[in-house]
Design a protein around this motif. Structure first.
Motif, PDB file in Angstrom:
ATOM      1  N   ALA A  96       3.914  -3.847  -4.008  1.00  0.00           N
ATOM      2  CA  ALA A  96       5.356  -3.590  -4.105  1.00  0.00           C
ATOM      3  C   ALA A  96       5.571  -2.812  -5.398  1.00  0.00           C
ATOM      4  O   ALA A  96       5.286  -3.321  -6.485  1.00  0.00           O
ATOM      5  CB  ALA A  96       6.138  -4.893  -4.115  1.00  0.00           C
ATOM      6  N   HIS A 119       4.153  -5.550  -8.048  1.00  0.00           N
ATOM      7  CA  HIS A 119       3.156  -6.606  -7.792  1.00  0.00           C
ATOM      8  C   HIS A 119       2.414  -6.368  -6.485  1.00  0.00           C
ATOM      9  O   HIS A 119       2.948  -5.727  -5.573  1.00  0.00           O
ATOM     10  CB  HIS A 119       3.885  -7.959  -7.732  1.00  0.00           C
ATOM     11  N   ASP A 139       9.078  -6.875   0.884  1.00  0.00           N
ATOM     12  CA  ASP A 139       9.936  -6.854  -0.305  1.00  0.00           C
ATOM     13  C   ASP A 139      10.406  -5.416  -0.525  1.00  0.00           C
ATOM     14  O   ASP A 139       9.577  -4.493  -0.544  1.00  0.00           O
ATOM     15  CB  ASP A 139       9.096  -7.353  -1.500  1.00  0.00           C
ATOM     16  N   GLU A 158       8.224  -1.041  -7.872  1.00  0.00           N
ATOM     17  CA  GLU A 158       9.659  -1.246  -8.074  1.00  0.00           C
ATOM     18  C   GLU A 158      10.169  -0.801  -9.440  1.00  0.00           C
ATOM     19  O   GLU A 158      10.409  -1.625 -10.314  1.00  0.00           O
ATOM     20  CB  GLU A 158      10.061  -2.694  -7.792  1.00  0.00           C
ATOM     21  N   GLU A 203      12.764  -0.271  -4.657  1.00  0.00           N
ATOM     22  CA  GLU A 203      11.473  -0.908  -4.384  1.00  0.00           C
ATOM     23  C   GLU A 203      11.069  -0.707  -2.924  1.00  0.00           C
ATOM     24  O   GLU A 203      11.901  -0.807  -2.037  1.00  0.00           O
ATOM     25  CB  GLU A 203      11.574  -2.420  -4.661  1.00  0.00           C
TER      26      GLU A 203
END
Ligand code: CO
Length: 253
Positions: A200, A169, A106, A202, A233
């Motif tokens: 991740a 997350h 991600d 962001e 991110e």
């Protein structure tokens, strides 16, 4: 419950995130005046097919596209549309993920459309640097909120605000795992960062206030005051030596 990853799993996530970063950089390179956000989505979908990876977002909680494209005052989760052509001076956030070998990657970047204002340029720089500040704080033995506080401190010292309604997350065999990674908080709280933790990070940063509203499409989030917003991110892993940016350095991100 936090799921710590083995070295093998981190290695797979590194490969996965390399594909994410390369596709994202290629899509970012296509951004230009007159290009629609649906054109960018179509390109990302084709690149996934060619790379043999599954897009992570399409179908996730009913999300309809491969890419999120958030223009100007849109913060995150903008839905690509053939009716939305980019214009010189816009900024566009591109958020993208894939699944490879059972693991998620991600990443997001916000890019200029042609020449942009000084103000917009500065917002992109500070938001990107706040992500780097968050990553630098992700060291074994420190606490989760040290990442949050590093991002918030960097952003607010420059007069911008961090969005509270969305967070980073954990990431692994699911797109969203524990723990949540807010972009605000006091340092020294939350779980101790340990080898094998994958996150991740962001930051979403607004020129004006932090408040956001969700459009009637159920996804697109915009600033309430209409001010410009940017989003960067990357997925990282904590190693014994410090943070490892999964997918590595890819030009354009
Ligand atoms: Co994410």
């Amino acid at each position: 419950m936090i799921i710590y990853k083995s070295r093998d799993e981190i290695e797979t996530m590194d490969r996965c995130n390399r594909v994410v970063a390369q596709i994202l950089a290629e899509v970012a390179g296509r951004v230009d005046a007159g290009v629609t956000t649906a054109d960018l989505d179509r390109l990302a979908e084709r690149l996934c097919r060619e790379a043999g990876v599954k897009p992570a977002f399409k179908g996730y909680r009913g999300y309809p596209c491969v890419l999120c494209t958030s223009v100007n005052e849109e913060v995150v989760h903008g839905i690509p549309s053939s009716k939305k052509a980019l214009k010189e001076g816009d900024i566009v956030g591109l958020d993208f993920g894939v699944v490879l070998g059972g693991y998620y990657g991600d990443a997001a970047v916000t890019v200029p459309v042609g020449r942009i204002s000084r103000e917009a340029e500065e917002l992109l720089r500070v938001t990107r640097e706040s992500l780097l500040a968050g990553i630098a704080a992700a060291r074994p033995g420190r606490r989760l909120s040290d990442i949050s506080a590093a991002v918030q401190g960097y952003v607010e010292a420059r007069g911008y605000s961090v969005v509270r309604d969305f967070v980073g997350h954990g990431i692994g065999t699911s797109l969203h795992e524990d723990p949540q990674v807010p972009n605000y908080g006091v340092p020294g709280t939350g779980p101790v960062l340990k080898e094998g933790l994958a996150l991740a990070i962001e930051p979403m940063v607004n020129i004006g206030g932090p408040e956001v509203r969700i459009h009637s499409d159920g996804w697109t989030a915009s600033t309430v005051d209409g001010s410009l917003s940017a989003h960067f991110e990357r997925s990282i892993a904590i190693t014994g030596d410090g943070p490892l940016v999964l997918g590595g350095d890819v030009e354009g991100l």
